[in-house]
Design an enzyme around this catalytic site. Structure first.
Site, PDB file in Angstrom:
ATOM      1  N   ARG A  61      55.132  52.856  56.451  1.00 29.29           N
ATOM      2  CA  ARG A  61      56.233  51.916  56.676  1.00 29.29           C
ATOM      3  C   ARG A  61      57.534  52.394  56.045  1.00 29.29           C
ATOM      4  NH1 ARG A  61      53.070  46.943  57.523  1.00 29.29           N
ATOM      5  NH2 ARG A  61      54.368  45.119  57.579  1.00 29.29           N
ATOM      6  N   ARG A  78      49.087  32.222  57.072  1.00 30.21           N
ATOM      7  CA  ARG A  78      49.391  33.152  55.979  1.00 30.21           C
ATOM      8  C   ARG A  78      50.578  32.654  55.158  1.00 30.21           C
ATOM      9  NH1 ARG A  78      49.516  39.113  58.598  1.00 30.21           N
ATOM     10  NH2 ARG A  78      51.467  39.212  57.453  1.00 30.21           N
ATOM     11  N   ARG A 101      61.073  39.914  56.242  1.00 29.16           N
ATOM     12  CA  ARG A 101      60.192  40.988  56.722  1.00 29.16           C
ATOM     13  C   ARG A 101      60.849  41.768  57.850  1.00 29.16           C
ATOM     14  NH1 ARG A 101      55.152  37.270  57.783  1.00 29.16           N
ATOM     15  NH2 ARG A 101      54.330  39.030  58.954  1.00 29.16           N
TER      16      ARG A 101
END
Ligand code: AP5
Length: 230
Positions: free
Chosen positions: A101, A173, A184
């Site tokens: 990432r 979540r 994010r």
């Protein structure tokens, strides 16, 4: 004797990095690819979440980053993922979901795979418009027992809040709130998109799929692309 790609209908590119913004459908498509091709699936998000539930000191550290929607520092992730990869029979194929990432993680992965003599076959990117992603993430519900993934509107379970596969209560979540999703997405744009530039500049095989399409269509595109490239 080596099997020819033409004579083996299940033959496909074996070592694949699966990328895409949060909610693009990486986990959903990874399950389908594994059913078709039998490769090992390693999701960095799932591995980090499993570490958190253990209640270790490291788990507490991970929680802080993950619940804020920030990336976990490279040295921690690289160490955990290198260990997870080394334990697997990668001859069967390897599907890395959510890792690497950052460019530093991509370099570390290249080094590890090179040492193992198992170079990466392709980078599969599931692209999707940001306007879709917030709704997908905030509507996601998962089964804590068997890992099945639903969406309150797009892929609802037969009985609200209950897993079709195993009857467990579905959960949301902690990082699937609108505020955290925006963080994010920001991390994806700033830290993860440069990984695509890294692989492009290095001449890797890049396959981009339209993650905005219905999920069976995306699954078909992904399987065809991996077979065609083998
Ligand atoms: P991670 O768990 O990897 O989360 P993510 O990348 O944000 O991706 P998601 O799991 O949210 O989405 P997905 O693309 O898998 O979508 P899904 O298939 O579920 O990472 C979580 C955190 O861990 C990070 O924020 C970071 O802190 C840390 N982390 C992880 N890896 C790291 C790394 N390498 N370095 C540093 N930190 C790391 O689909 C979403 C929803 O949409 C579901 O409800 C699904 O049913 C629905 N859906 C899917 N496809 C379709 C479709 N085609 N049409 C309609 N609905 C669809």
């Amino acid at each position: 004797m080596m099997k020819s790609a033409i004579h083996n209908p299940q033959s496909a590119i074996k070592r694949v990095v699966l990328m895409g913004p949060p909610g693009a459908g990486k986990g959903t498509q990874a399950k389908r690819l594994v059913e078709k091709f039998g490769m090992i699936h390693l999701s960095s998000g799932d591995i980090l979440r499993a570490e958190r539930t253990g209640g270790s000191e490291l788990g507490e550290k991970l929680k802080k980053y993950m619940d804020a929607g920030e990336l976990v520092p490279d040295e921690i992730v690289v160490d955990i993922m290198a260990g997870a990869i080394a334990k697997q029979d990668t001859e069967k194929g390897l599907l890395l979901d959510g890792f690497p990432r950052t460019v530093a993680q991509a370099r570390a992965l290249d080094e590890q795979l090179e040492k193992m003599g198992l170079p990466l076959g392709a980078v599969l990117i599931i692209a999707a418009d940001e306007s879709l992603l917030v709704d997908r993430i905030t509507g996601r519900r998962s089964c804590p027992k068997c890992g099945a993934v639903y969406h309150v509107k797009n892929i609802p379970p037969a009985k609200e809040g209950v897993c079709d596969a195993c009857g467990s209560e579905l959960a949301q979540r902690a990082d699937d709130t609108e505020e955290v999703v925006r963080q994010r997405l920001d991390a994806y744009r700033k830290q993860t998109e440069p990984v695509i530039d890294y692989y492009t500049a290095d001449g890797r095989k890049i396959i981009t799929l339209d993650g905005g399409s219905p999920l069976e269509e995306v699954a078909q595109q992904a399987a065809e692309a991996l077979r065609a490239g083998s």
